[in-house]
Write a protein that holds these residues in place. Structure first.
Motif, PDB file in Angstrom:
ATOM      1  N   GLY A  30       0.797  -1.215   0.000  1.00  0.00           N
ATOM      2  CA  GLY A  30       0.000   0.000   0.000  1.00  0.00           C
ATOM      3  C   GLY A  30       0.836   1.273   0.000  1.00  0.00           C
ATOM      4  N   TRP A  31       2.005   1.232   0.610  1.00  0.00           N
ATOM      5  CA  TRP A  31       2.877   2.406   0.697  1.00  0.00           C
ATOM      6  C   TRP A  31       3.978   2.412  -0.356  1.00  0.00           C
ATOM      7  N   ALA A  32       4.141   1.325  -1.113  1.00  0.00           N
ATOM      8  CA  ALA A  32       5.267   1.184  -2.045  1.00  0.00           C
ATOM      9  C   ALA A  32       5.283   2.255  -3.125  1.00  0.00           C
ATOM     10  N   GLN A  33       4.133   2.687  -3.622  1.00  0.00           N
ATOM     11  CA  GLN A  33       4.134   3.735  -4.643  1.00  0.00           C
ATOM     12  C   GLN A  33       4.480   5.095  -4.051  1.00  0.00           C
ATOM     13  N   THR A  34       4.100   5.316  -2.817  1.00  0.00           N
ATOM     14  CA  THR A  34       4.391   6.596  -2.172  1.00  0.00           C
ATOM     15  C   THR A  34       5.870   6.730  -1.833  1.00  0.00           C
ATOM     16  N   PHE A  35       6.443   5.671  -1.301  1.00  0.00           N
ATOM     17  CA  PHE A  35       7.854   5.662  -0.919  1.00  0.00           C
ATOM     18  C   PHE A  35       8.515   4.416  -1.516  1.00  0.00           C
ATOM     19  N   PRO A  36       8.954   4.487  -2.791  1.00  0.00           N
ATOM     20  CA  PRO A  36       9.544   3.312  -3.453  1.00  0.00           C
ATOM     21  C   PRO A  36      10.722   2.747  -2.669  1.00  0.00           C
ATOM     22  N   GLY A  37      10.780   1.423  -2.580  1.00  0.00           N
ATOM     23  CA  GLY A  37      11.880   0.744  -1.909  1.00  0.00           C
ATOM     24  C   GLY A  37      11.741   0.642  -0.401  1.00  0.00           C
ATOM     25  N   LEU A  38      10.614   1.066   0.154  1.00  0.00           N
ATOM     26  CA  LEU A  38      10.462   1.068   1.607  1.00  0.00           C
ATOM     27  C   LEU A  38      10.375  -0.338   2.173  1.00  0.00           C
ATOM     28  N   THR A  39      10.658  -0.424   3.458  1.00  0.00           N
ATOM     29  CA  THR A  39      10.490  -1.654   4.220  1.00  0.00           C
ATOM     30  C   THR A  39       9.659  -1.316   5.450  1.00  0.00           C
ATOM     31  N   VAL A  40       8.673  -2.135   5.736  1.00  0.00           N
ATOM     32  CA  VAL A  40       7.883  -1.953   6.949  1.00  0.00           C
ATOM     33  C   VAL A  40       8.631  -2.652   8.072  1.00  0.00           C
ATOM     34  N   GLU A  41       9.085  -1.872   9.049  1.00  0.00           N
ATOM     35  CA  GLU A  41       9.833  -2.443  10.158  1.00  0.00           C
ATOM     36  C   GLU A  41       8.922  -2.963  11.255  1.00  0.00           C
ATOM     37  N   GLN A  42       7.794  -2.297  11.446  1.00  0.00           N
ATOM     38  CA  GLN A  42       6.793  -2.783  12.402  1.00  0.00           C
ATOM     39  C   GLN A  42       5.435  -2.240  12.004  1.00  0.00           C
ATOM     40  N   MET A  43       4.407  -3.020  12.296  1.00  0.00           N
ATOM     41  CA  MET A  43       3.047  -2.614  11.952  1.00  0.00           C
ATOM     42  C   MET A  43       2.079  -3.328  12.885  1.00  0.00           C
ATOM     43  N   SER A  44       1.172  -2.584  13.461  1.00  0.00           N
ATOM     44  CA  SER A  44       0.124  -3.184  14.287  1.00  0.00           C
ATOM     45  C   SER A  44      -1.205  -2.523  13.934  1.00  0.00           C
ATOM     46  N   ILE A  45      -2.269  -3.254  14.162  1.00  0.00           N
ATOM     47  CA  ILE A  45      -3.608  -2.780  13.813  1.00  0.00           C
ATOM     48  C   ILE A  45      -4.576  -3.207  14.905  1.00  0.00           C
ATOM     49  N   THR A  46      -5.589  -2.381  15.125  1.00  0.00           N
ATOM     50  CA  THR A  46      -6.638  -2.774  16.069  1.00  0.00           C
ATOM     51  C   THR A  46      -7.374  -3.985  15.502  1.00  0.00           C
ATOM     52  N   ASP A  47      -8.138  -4.629  16.321  1.00  0.00           N
ATOM     53  CA  ASP A  47      -8.870  -5.837  15.915  1.00  0.00           C
ATOM     54  C   ASP A  47      -9.821  -5.520  14.759  1.00  0.00           C
ATOM     55  N   PRO A  48      -9.540  -6.049  13.546  1.00  0.00           N
ATOM     56  CA  PRO A  48     -10.391  -5.719  12.404  1.00  0.00           C
ATOM     57  C   PRO A  48     -11.787  -6.324  12.461  1.00  0.00           C
ATOM     58  N   VAL A  55     -10.579   1.814  12.418  1.00  0.00           N
ATOM     59  CA  VAL A  55      -9.383   1.003  12.218  1.00  0.00           C
ATOM     60  C   VAL A  55      -8.182   1.897  12.508  1.00  0.00           C
ATOM     61  N   LYS A  56      -7.378   1.501  13.493  1.00  0.00           N
ATOM     62  CA  LYS A  56      -6.189   2.275  13.856  1.00  0.00           C
ATOM     63  C   LYS A  56      -4.955   1.423  13.610  1.00  0.00           C
ATOM     64  N   MET A  57      -3.960   2.045  12.974  1.00  0.00           N
ATOM     65  CA  MET A  57      -2.711   1.350  12.688  1.00  0.00           C
ATOM     66  C   MET A  57      -1.545   2.177  13.212  1.00  0.00           C
ATOM     67  N   GLN A  58      -0.537   1.476  13.696  1.00  0.00           N
ATOM     68  CA  GLN A  58       0.724   2.092  14.069  1.00  0.00           C
ATOM     69  C   GLN A  58       1.800   1.381  13.268  1.00  0.00           C
TER      70      GLN A  58
END
Length: 175
Positions: A30-48, A55-58
């Motif tokens: 989802g973020w690859a077009q905005t920031f090419p070459g990025l790596t997600v180091e951490q990601m959390s989401i509320t219970d979907p 929906v909250k994500m960090q």
């Protein structure tokens, strides 16, 4: 960063992030077009599965090529370099029939950057406040407490764009 999604977009996010095993890769795509070459180091989401909550994500992203090197310093695009609104919402040069979207929507964003030691801001983009019959766009940037702060809002206030108004709509998206 943090992100909150509510309203008619929330079900799409719940569906996309339902499977815990693929959340990180889905977020990265989802973020690859905005920031090419990025790596997600951490990601959390509320219970979907909690349909009555937003929906909250960090997340933490590593962006390897964030700035463009110039002879006078560095330049970067505070909101990334992703596809434009024109590509997403008005890819045709003209239309014979009305453009019908899912509904009006609002996206507000707030970005805060810590400047590296010894760095200063020499130039900020001009503030934008653009109101049209189709929607509005507001963006501003400032230096505040040693941080670079950008905020903005993009709102589509009309879900139907008449074919005769499509060129003006497309021009607005291009700005």
């Amino acid at each position: 960063g943090t992100s909150s999604v509510l309203g008619q977009s929330a079900p799409d996010y719940r569906r996309a992030y339902q499977a815990q095993a693929t959340r990180k890769s889905t977020f990265e795509q989802g973020w690859a077009q905005t920031f090419p070459g990025l790596t997600v180091e951490q990601m959390s989401i509320t219970d979907p599965t909690k349909l009555d909550q937003e929906v909250k994500m960090q997340f933490g992203l590593k962006v390897p090529r964030y700035a463009e090197v110039l002879s006078s310093g560095l330049r970067f695009h505070p909101f990334g370099s992703g596809r434009s609104y024109t590509q997403a919402y008005a890819p045709l040069s003209e239309r014979k029939f009305d453009l019908v979207m899912s509904g009006p929507w609002l996206n507000s964003f707030h970005y805060k950057y810590d400047l590296p030691a010894g760095f200063s801001v020499t130039d900020l983009p001009a503030d934008v406040n653009d109101e049209t019959p189709f929607g509005r766009m507001k963006m501003s940037g400032k230096v505040e407490g040693g941080k670079l702060v950008f905020q903005g809002e993009v709102a589509f206030t009309s879900a139907r764009i008449a074919a005769k108004d499509y060129p003006a709509f497309r021009a607005w998206l291009g700005r």
